[in-house]
Motif scaffolding. Structure first.
Motif, short mmCIF file in Angstrom:
data_model
loop_
_atom_site.label_atom_id
_atom_site.label_comp_id
_atom_site.label_asym_id
_atom_site.label_seq_id
_atom_site.Cartn_x
_atom_site.Cartn_y
_atom_site.Cartn_z
N ASN A 84 -30.30 30.51 23.39
CA ASN A 84 -30.59 29.09 23.21
C ASN A 84 -29.45 28.20 23.69
OD1 ASN A 84 -33.12 29.74 21.95
ND2 ASN A 84 -31.98 30.19 20.07
N GLY A 85 -28.86 28.59 24.83
CA GLY A 85 -27.83 27.77 25.45
C GLY A 85 -26.44 27.93 24.90
N ASN A 86 -26.23 28.88 23.98
CA ASN A 86 -24.92 29.09 23.39
C ASN A 86 -24.51 30.56 23.49
OD1 ASN A 86 -24.48 26.34 22.19
ND2 ASN A 86 -26.37 26.89 21.12
N VAL A 87 -23.21 30.79 23.65
CA VAL A 87 -22.71 32.16 23.74
C VAL A 87 -22.80 32.81 22.37
CG1 VAL A 87 -20.76 33.63 24.31
CG2 VAL A 87 -21.16 31.53 25.62
N ALA A 88 -23.58 33.90 22.28
CA ALA A 88 -23.79 34.58 21.00
C ALA A 88 -22.94 35.83 20.86
CB ALA A 88 -25.27 34.93 20.84
N GLU A 89 -22.74 36.55 21.98
CA GLU A 89 -21.98 37.79 21.92
C GLU A 89 -21.18 37.97 23.20
OE1 GLU A 89 -24.22 41.33 20.93
OE2 GLU A 89 -25.71 40.14 19.84
N PHE A 136 -10.75 30.89 38.39
CA PHE A 136 -11.96 30.24 37.90
C PHE A 136 -11.68 28.77 37.56
CE2 PHE A 136 -13.92 34.38 36.01
CZ PHE A 136 -14.27 34.79 37.29
N ALA A 137 -12.74 27.98 37.52
CA ALA A 137 -12.58 26.57 37.13
C ALA A 137 -11.89 26.46 35.77
CB ALA A 137 -13.95 25.88 37.10
N LEU A 138 -12.24 27.34 34.85
CA LEU A 138 -11.46 27.51 33.62
C LEU A 138 -10.85 28.91 33.72
CD1 LEU A 138 -10.61 26.35 30.85
CD2 LEU A 138 -12.49 27.67 29.87
N GLU A 145 -18.60 29.33 28.24
CA GLU A 145 -18.95 28.04 27.63
C GLU A 145 -18.63 26.90 28.60
OE1 GLU A 145 -18.45 29.00 22.86
OE2 GLU A 145 -16.72 28.24 24.00
N HIS A 146 -17.55 27.04 29.35
CA HIS A 146 -17.23 26.02 30.36
C HIS A 146 -18.31 25.96 31.43
CE1 HIS A 146 -15.20 24.40 33.99
NE2 HIS A 146 -14.64 23.58 33.11
N ARG A 147 -18.80 27.11 31.86
CA ARG A 147 -19.88 27.13 32.85
C ARG A 147 -21.15 26.47 32.29
NH1 ARG A 147 -19.71 33.16 35.70
NH2 ARG A 147 -17.56 33.67 35.14
N ILE A 148 -21.44 26.76 31.04
CA ILE A 148 -22.63 26.16 30.41
C ILE A 148 -22.48 24.64 30.34
CG2 ILE A 148 -23.89 25.96 28.24
CD1 ILE A 148 -23.22 28.96 27.77
N ASN A 149 -21.30 24.18 29.92
CA ASN A 149 -21.10 22.75 29.71
C ASN A 149 -20.89 21.97 31.00
OD1 ASN A 149 -21.28 23.03 26.90
ND2 ASN A 149 -19.11 23.55 26.73
N SER A 150 -20.30 22.60 32.01
CA SER A 150 -19.97 21.87 33.24
C SER A 150 -21.12 21.83 34.23
CB SER A 150 -18.73 22.46 33.90
OG SER A 150 -18.97 23.80 34.32
N TRP A 151 -21.91 22.92 34.33
CA TRP A 151 -23.02 22.86 35.29
C TRP A 151 -24.34 23.37 34.74
CZ3 TRP A 151 -24.67 27.75 37.17
CH2 TRP A 151 -23.79 28.82 36.98
N GLY A 152 -24.38 23.58 33.43
CA GLY A 152 -25.67 23.82 32.78
C GLY A 152 -26.20 25.22 32.85
N MET A 153 -25.35 26.22 33.07
CA MET A 153 -25.83 27.59 33.14
C MET A 153 -26.65 27.94 31.91
SD MET A 153 -23.67 31.14 33.73
CE MET A 153 -22.97 31.22 32.09
#
Length: 287
Positions: free
Chosen positions: A23-28, A43-45, A60-68
């Motif tokens: 659901n859009g969040n890192v679980a494991e 990497f960008a981070l 999490e940076h990938r998710i927040n920066s470009w919506g992975m």
């Protein structure tokens, strides 16, 4: 995906650390077999010391920066993230006319067929090894609106062999595909011998599988694989990079890399040498 199904994406990154995103969040995040990687430090981070915490922060940076793995994921880019990555080389191949369709794996869409360098780079440029994914309709809609083809909207299946078959059925004749296993590479080479095959995410593969994929691919990334370094390095016609290099195994693979160099303004050193050439800093350890 029905309302009762969870949105789950499984990827491998930074030495086959397994990451589960729910659901859009890192679980494991599993423990990586690598201690450090020169590419991860860029990497960008950056991931300077490879720990589950550092890998999680990067994802999490990938998710927040470009919506992975989220509905607003960016699918187009004109930025080269590495000099000779698979998406960068395929994008260059489309620009030169060497490639007319690329079969890639995308989080939220599964296997897709794309024909523009911007979408190749947007989907593949920052994507790690996608194991499985859940369908994200908004993302699939954008891919299709911009001319891409989603193989399986209902399940977001990851199936490069079926993707290549669909690309040829649609009339493309210069198809490139990224593969992460020897089985997939050999199946595509046997069924569709003209396909341009890129071996990616090779860290930790066996000697036998390394030998098989080197025999089937046009270009393969070394990643942190000691066997790719040894087997591909010994057979390569060209090596690009010395820390986490790519090896061209066929003449057309070599030409694709040379065409990419020709399109770039970056200074390049060309020197004849016995391959492989190891740089001063490598992934540690080679797996």
């Amino acid at each position: 995906m029905s309302e009762n199904e969870e949105d789950i994406h499984v990827i491998e990154a930074v030495g086959r650390s397994k990451i589960i995103i729910k659901n859009g969040n890192v679980a494991e995040v599993s423990v990586s077999r690598l201690r450090q990687c020169p590419l991860a430090k860029k990497f960008a981070l950056p991931v300077n010391e490879i720990t589950p915490e550092a890998v999680k922060a990067n994802i999490e940076h990938r998710i927040n920066s470009w919506g992975m793995c989220r509905p607003h994921r960016k699918i187009s880019s004109t930025v080269d993230f590495v000099g000779f990555g698979a998406s960068e080389l395929i994008s260059s191949g489309i620009l030169s006319g060497t490639v007319d369709a690329a079969v890639l794996a995308s989080d939220g869409a599964g296997t897709v067929i794309v024909t523009t360098p911007e979408m190749v780079q947007g989907i593949g440029g920052r994507m790690s090894g996608l194991v499985s994914t859940s369908p994200i309709p908004e993302e699939m809609d954008r891919i299709e609106k911009e001319g891409g083809v989603v193989l399986d909207r209902a399940h977001a299946t990851v199936d490069p062999v079926l993707g290549v078959a669909r690309a040829y059925k649609k009339g493309f004749s210069r198809v490139a595909v990224t593969v992460a296993s020897a089985e997939t590479a050999t199946a595509i080479r046997d069924q569709f011998p003209e396909t341009f095959i890129f071996g990616v995410h090779m860290s930790g593969i066996t000697e036998a599988d390394a030998d098989r994929i080197v025999g089937a691919a046009d270009i393969v990334t070394a990643c942190a694989s000691k066997w790719i370094w040894q087997i591909a390095g010994a057979r390569a016609l060209l090596q690009a990079g010395t820390a986490v290099p790519v090896f061209a195994l066929t003449k057309r693979g070599r030409q694709l890399i040379l065409d990419k160099i020709a399109r770039s303004d970056r200074p390049v050193l060309v020197s004849g040498s016995k391959l492989p050439v190891y740089g001063p800093e490598l992934p540690d350890p080679l797996l």
